[in-house]
Design a protein around this motif. Structure first.
Motif, short mmCIF file in Angstrom:
data_model
loop_
_atom_site.label_atom_id
_atom_site.label_comp_id
_atom_site.label_asym_id
_atom_site.label_seq_id
_atom_site.Cartn_x
_atom_site.Cartn_y
_atom_site.Cartn_z
N GLN A 116 67.87 -56.18 -18.61
CA GLN A 116 68.59 -57.49 -18.32
C GLN A 116 69.64 -57.66 -19.17
O GLN A 116 70.53 -58.21 -19.09
CB GLN A 116 67.11 -58.56 -18.22
N VAL A 117 69.26 -57.49 -20.43
CA VAL A 117 70.18 -57.65 -21.53
C VAL A 117 71.42 -56.83 -21.45
O VAL A 117 72.51 -57.03 -21.75
CB VAL A 117 69.56 -57.26 -23.03
N VAL A 118 71.19 -55.39 -20.88
CA VAL A 118 72.27 -54.56 -20.50
C VAL A 118 73.08 -55.33 -19.16
O VAL A 118 74.44 -55.15 -19.51
CB VAL A 118 71.77 -53.17 -19.89
N ALA A 119 72.41 -55.77 -18.28
CA ALA A 119 73.33 -56.40 -17.31
C ALA A 119 74.04 -57.62 -17.61
O ALA A 119 75.05 -57.76 -17.24
CB ALA A 119 72.26 -56.75 -16.12
N PHE A 120 73.48 -58.46 -18.56
CA PHE A 120 73.91 -59.75 -18.68
C PHE A 120 74.57 -60.10 -20.01
O PHE A 120 75.35 -61.05 -20.32
CB PHE A 120 72.94 -60.61 -18.39
N GLY A 121 74.39 -59.01 -20.82
CA GLY A 121 74.91 -59.05 -22.35
C GLY A 121 74.33 -59.94 -23.29
O GLY A 121 72.82 -60.35 -23.13
N ALA A 122 74.83 -60.22 -24.41
CA ALA A 122 74.18 -60.82 -25.39
C ALA A 122 74.10 -62.26 -25.36
O ALA A 122 73.12 -62.79 -26.17
CB ALA A 122 74.76 -60.15 -26.94
N GLY A 123 75.01 -62.76 -24.81
CA GLY A 123 74.84 -64.15 -25.03
C GLY A 123 75.87 -64.76 -26.16
O GLY A 123 76.63 -63.97 -26.83
N ALA A 124 75.86 -65.93 -26.03
CA ALA A 124 76.83 -66.78 -27.08
C ALA A 124 76.34 -66.43 -28.51
O ALA A 124 77.33 -66.25 -29.19
CB ALA A 124 76.73 -68.27 -26.76
N TYR A 125 75.26 -66.64 -28.88
CA TYR A 125 74.93 -66.37 -30.01
C TYR A 125 74.41 -65.00 -30.47
O TYR A 125 73.22 -64.64 -30.79
CB TYR A 125 73.47 -67.19 -30.46
N SER A 126 75.64 -64.43 -30.77
CA SER A 126 75.34 -62.85 -31.16
C SER A 126 76.59 -62.40 -31.95
O SER A 126 77.86 -63.10 -31.97
CB SER A 126 75.40 -62.08 -30.09
N LEU A 127 76.42 -61.65 -33.05
CA LEU A 127 77.58 -61.04 -33.90
C LEU A 127 78.77 -60.27 -32.92
O LEU A 127 79.94 -60.74 -33.34
CB LEU A 127 77.09 -59.99 -34.80
N GLU A 128 78.54 -59.80 -31.73
CA GLU A 128 79.54 -59.30 -31.05
C GLU A 128 80.53 -60.43 -30.35
O GLU A 128 81.71 -60.27 -30.29
CB GLU A 128 79.03 -58.37 -30.15
N SER A 129 79.89 -61.67 -29.92
CA SER A 129 80.44 -62.70 -29.41
C SER A 129 81.54 -63.51 -30.48
O SER A 129 82.37 -63.77 -30.28
CB SER A 129 79.60 -63.59 -28.62
N LYS A 130 80.76 -63.47 -31.86
CA LYS A 130 81.57 -64.02 -32.81
C LYS A 130 82.91 -63.13 -33.15
O LYS A 130 83.86 -63.55 -33.44
CB LYS A 130 80.65 -64.15 -33.98
N ALA A 131 82.62 -61.90 -33.22
CA ALA A 131 83.71 -60.81 -33.51
C ALA A 131 84.72 -61.23 -32.60
O ALA A 131 86.04 -60.86 -32.69
CB ALA A 131 83.21 -59.45 -33.63
N ALA A 132 84.42 -61.11 -31.20
CA ALA A 132 85.31 -61.19 -30.14
C ALA A 132 86.11 -62.61 -29.84
O ALA A 132 86.92 -63.01 -29.31
CB ALA A 132 84.66 -60.81 -28.78
N GLY A 133 85.58 -63.38 -30.77
CA GLY A 133 86.14 -64.91 -30.81
C GLY A 133 85.96 -65.72 -29.73
O GLY A 133 86.69 -66.28 -29.04
#
Length: 140
Positions: A116-133
């Motif tokens: 499910q994480v593979v399908a829908f991603g990390a969500g808003a509170y993740s380091l990758e979403s912060k890095a992507a801005g």
């Protein structure tokens, strides 16, 4: 759930942390009692038990931490899902034993959650979403 709620919900981070917890605790257990894990690997007839121990600790600890923090989340979740399936089938295949069946089903259920994480991603509170801005938009 509308798009704004989906991109700011805390539910994905809670899910990631809950999924990661079992891997991190398992790695710590292996670090604290390496002989027990080596003995279990040997009892399954697998070669290079010491190498297997190191690999398992690395996968569980690094993968668990990366999942919890939301770093390379989809790739890490896929790796942990595969690890869960393989280790479940190798170490818990004696399904005539109720305890082993439960462990196998636990591993398969964890793999399902990770997919499910593979399908829908990390969500808003993740380091990758912060890095992507972004506020939750996930890179493919």
């Amino acid at each position: 759930m509308n798009s704004t709620t989906q991109h700011t919900s805390a539910i994905p981070v809670i899910g990631r942390v809950l999924l990661a917890t079992i891997f991190i605790f398992s790695a710590i257990g292996k670090i604290m009692a390496p002989a027990a894990t080596i003995g279990y690997i040997e009892a399954m007839g697998l070669p290079l038990a010491s190498v297997g121990l190191v690999v398992a600790i690395a996968v569980e600890l690094v993968g668990g931490l990366m999942l919890a923090l939301g770093i390379k989340t989809r790739l890490v979740a896929l790796g942990l899902a595969l690890f869960s399936i393989v280790t479940g089938l190798v170490f818990h295949h004696a399904i005539g034993d109720q305890n082993q069946l439960i462990h196998l089903l636990k591993n398969l259920a964890m793999a399902g959650g990770l997919l499910q994480v593979v399908a829908f991603g990390a969500g808003a509170y993740s380091l990758e979403s912060k890095a992507a801005g972004t506020a939750g938009r996930q890179p493919a």
